[in-house]
Design an enzyme around this catalytic site. Sequence first.
Site, PDB file in Angstrom:
ATOM      1  N   ASN A 109      40.029 -76.142  57.878  1.00 58.00           N
ATOM      2  CA  ASN A 109      39.104 -77.103  57.273  1.00 58.00           C
ATOM      3  C   ASN A 109      38.121 -75.681  56.146  1.00 58.00           C
ATOM      4  OD1 ASN A 109      38.437 -79.452  58.668  1.00 58.00           O
ATOM      5  ND2 ASN A 109      39.179 -78.233  59.960  1.00 58.00           N
ATOM      6  N   THR A 154      16.300 -94.462  12.944  1.00 55.78           N
ATOM      7  CA  THR A 154      15.737 -94.657  14.228  1.00 55.78           C
ATOM      8  C   THR A 154      16.035 -96.649  14.513  1.00 55.78           C
ATOM      9  OG1 THR A 154      13.382 -93.074  13.221  1.00 55.78           O
ATOM     10  CG2 THR A 154      13.058 -95.221  15.195  1.00 55.78           C
ATOM     11  N   HIS A 155      16.965 -96.172  15.596  1.00 56.32           N
ATOM     12  CA  HIS A 155      17.145 -98.348  15.481  1.00 56.32           C
ATOM     13  C   HIS A 155      17.624 -98.096  14.848  1.00 56.32           C
ATOM     14  CE1 HIS A 155      14.419 -97.050  19.165  1.00 56.32           C
ATOM     15  NE2 HIS A 155      13.906 -97.459  18.403  1.00 56.32           N
ATOM     16  N   SER A 277      45.388-101.041  12.124  1.00 58.50           N
ATOM     17  CA  SER A 277      45.425-102.588  13.034  1.00 58.50           C
ATOM     18  C   SER A 277      46.133-103.366  12.464  1.00 58.50           C
ATOM     19  CB  SER A 277      44.040-103.517  12.090  1.00 58.50           C
ATOM     20  OG  SER A 277      44.286-104.750  12.787  1.00 58.50           O
TER      21      SER A 277
END
Length: 290
Positions: A109, A154-155, A277
């Site tokens: 342990n 912002t956002h 891709s």
Amino acid sequence: MKLWQKDKAALAAVEKFTVGKDQEMDTYLAPFDVLGSLAHIAMLQSINLLEKDELTILQQELKNIYKEIQSGDFKLEEGVEDIHSQVELLLTRRLGEVGKKIHSGRSRNDQVLVDLKLFLRHELEVLVGEVKALFDLLQQQSEAYKNHLLPGYTHLQIAMPSSFGLWFGAYAESLVDDLVVLQGAYKTVNKNPLGSAAGYGSSFPLNRTMTTQLLGFEDLNYNVVYAQMGRGKTEKIVAFALAGIAATLSKMAMDACMFMNQNFGFISFPDELTTGSSIMPHKKILMFGN
């Protein structure tokens, strides 16, 4: 025969479940198990539980095992449960009964606890160096690009003029806070559990201060019950600290993905750092996301 086994073997299904991938994971702990044993036997000799000549031959053979680990010549043998058992097996095989004396005053342990703490301490020190290198680079780029304009959002709407320098510097400062949290985790890691045995200490007069100093721990886990109660707690605290760094890097990576998007086009990456891709040849994908 396991170190813990008595007169009956555990059910195979129970043993398989509890052992899990111990053999695979214990290879990471191997060098630290040897270091913990070196400190422990030096302490045992200081309290007269080992003769000086026994200490000498045990030290030499443990150092040989450490070299084998470093060179890649060490492995956990089939049927050996864990790193502690393997080291003790090798010592007993090479030195005879004296090899078993390294377990005096210890339990698996506190052995696994000290191994984990030494391992985590080493890994955190390496990580701090890597984060410092990234911090230095971000600060360097912050200064270099402080006059290169970048729209502040912002956002996802344009808000105010900003700069790439400010953007780089933001993530540098974020890493500073992350390292403050990591420092707290390091302090938890850097406490010595050796000598707590199975959670109730030992009847031997172990010198826990000596092993603390030999292993370079800042302090020790004074309460032997807590040392075992805290099993898993250290790992949880370290994981939380790592999550902070990961979150900073993740947010920066998301910004990079957005900034190289055709709708923004602020940055680009060399072709060798991107993929494409199969159906859209114009598509450029960063390797850390799509």
